[in-house]
Design an enzyme around this catalytic site. Sequence first.
Site, PDB file in Angstrom:
ATOM      1  N   LYS A  89       0.845  -1.205   0.000  1.00 11.92           N
ATOM      2  CA  LYS A  89       0.000   0.000   0.000  1.00 11.92           C
ATOM      3  C   LYS A  89       0.877   1.251   0.000  1.00 11.92           C
ATOM      4  O   LYS A  89       0.597   2.217  -0.709  1.00 11.92           O
ATOM      5  CB  LYS A  89      -0.955  -0.027   1.209  1.00 11.92           C
ATOM      6  CG  LYS A  89      -2.087  -1.042   1.018  1.00 11.92           C
ATOM      7  CD  LYS A  89      -2.868  -1.342   2.273  1.00 11.92           C
ATOM      8  CE  LYS A  89      -3.871  -2.464   2.016  1.00 11.92           C
ATOM      9  NZ  LYS A  89      -4.585  -2.935   3.195  1.00 11.92           N
ATOM     10  N   ASP A 124     -11.406   2.759   3.972  1.00 11.60           N
ATOM     11  CA  ASP A 124     -11.724   1.338   3.797  1.00 11.60           C
ATOM     12  C   ASP A 124     -13.230   1.111   3.703  1.00 11.60           C
ATOM     13  O   ASP A 124     -13.675   0.016   3.355  1.00 11.60           O
ATOM     14  CB  ASP A 124     -11.168   0.532   4.986  1.00 11.60           C
ATOM     15  CG  ASP A 124      -9.962  -0.293   4.589  1.00 11.60           C
ATOM     16  OD1 ASP A 124      -9.762  -0.514   3.375  1.00 11.60           O
ATOM     17  OD2 ASP A 124      -9.234  -0.747   5.492  1.00 11.60           O
ATOM     18  N   GLN A 137      -5.014  -1.837   9.502  1.00 12.71           N
ATOM     19  CA  GLN A 137      -4.872  -3.147   8.852  1.00 12.71           C
ATOM     20  C   GLN A 137      -5.466  -4.241   9.735  1.00 12.71           C
ATOM     21  O   GLN A 137      -5.134  -4.350  10.921  1.00 12.71           O
ATOM     22  CB  GLN A 137      -3.370  -3.424   8.588  1.00 12.71           C
ATOM     23  CG  GLN A 137      -3.103  -4.693   7.821  1.00 12.71           C
ATOM     24  CD  GLN A 137      -3.641  -4.657   6.376  1.00 12.71           C
ATOM     25  OE1 GLN A 137      -3.493  -3.664   5.671  1.00 12.71           O
ATOM     26  NE2 GLN A 137      -4.267  -5.737   5.960  1.00 12.71           N
TER      27      GLN A 137
END
Length: 288
Positions: free
Chosen positions: A56, A123, A100
């Site tokens: 990422k 997200d 994460q």
Amino acid sequence: MLSVAAQIINGKMLAQAIRAELHMQVAALQAKGVCPGLSVFLVGDDPASALYVKNKHKACESVGVFSEEHRLPAMVSQEELVNLVLAANANAKIHGILVQLPLPSHIDKRMILETIAVEKDVDGFHPHNMGGLLQGNSCAVACTPKGVVKMIESTGVPIAGKRVVVVGRSQIVGKPAAMLLLERHATVTICHSRTQDLAGQCREADILVVAAGKAKMIDATMVKPGAIVIDVGMNLVDAGFVGDVDFEAVSKIAGWISPVPGGVGPMTIAMLLENTIEAAVRAAKRGM
Ligand code: NDP
């Protein structure tokens, strides 16, 4: 019977094209004094999570998005993590925040995800954004399902009116993918581990999206000839990563198929960049 090979939905190439466009968009934003920024939280030392985070960051760098990483020990307290997320919420240089997953079991995942400011939730896991998805409002949409839809759209086959089967009902892939496809006027069936006659359900699908996390569980007998098959699965086996679809067999039946690796994975990262840039644009409009 003469078998015709399916067309490959090349997620890697699609993602490259999207990233090239995003690169130009970032350059234009920077010229106006806006630099999109992403803050990533990585808790513990799970090697897969570390690899995802590294990819990422690399992707951010490649399009000019600023990214910072908070690497925290597995024993970090919930309070400490909450405070760090709150600090990122308040940081005007940061437009997107990503925690994460998975998190260690002593941390309340839901509470952490709800701590992320709605407008920085790139997200799309915050209940506000999940609710917005259900209502068909424009909001941050989870990266993997968003990428899946773009992959289907890349075939040029209209989604409206098609029969879609989504295998998997997780919050992060199955359910949002089903909602996005419903929003595009498909007739959607969601299957899961208690579904009876999964093969029969899958055979009905003009578009089959598989996100179950079971290596090669979809074989050629479960696919309608000519169908679009999107394989979200990422399963580590002795030979490396494989999807949930038996690619070799199904590619002889399907009309289009996405490979693993090189399918949904790169698109997920491209969508994260897109969501971060969109969040920066919205923040600039609000004058922040
Ligand atoms: P989850 O484990 O959260 O969900 C899996 C879903 O599949 C569940 O709804 C489960 O049903 C269903 N399922 C499991 N086994 C079967 C079966 N035999 N028949 C029918 N349904 C079944 O997984 P995720 O949604 O998080 O991820 C799915 C896969 O996608 C994984 O391989 C993951 O690594 C991959 N992934 C890939 C990403 C990428 O960027 N490429 C991003 C995110 C995920 P039930 O609810 O009944 O238990």
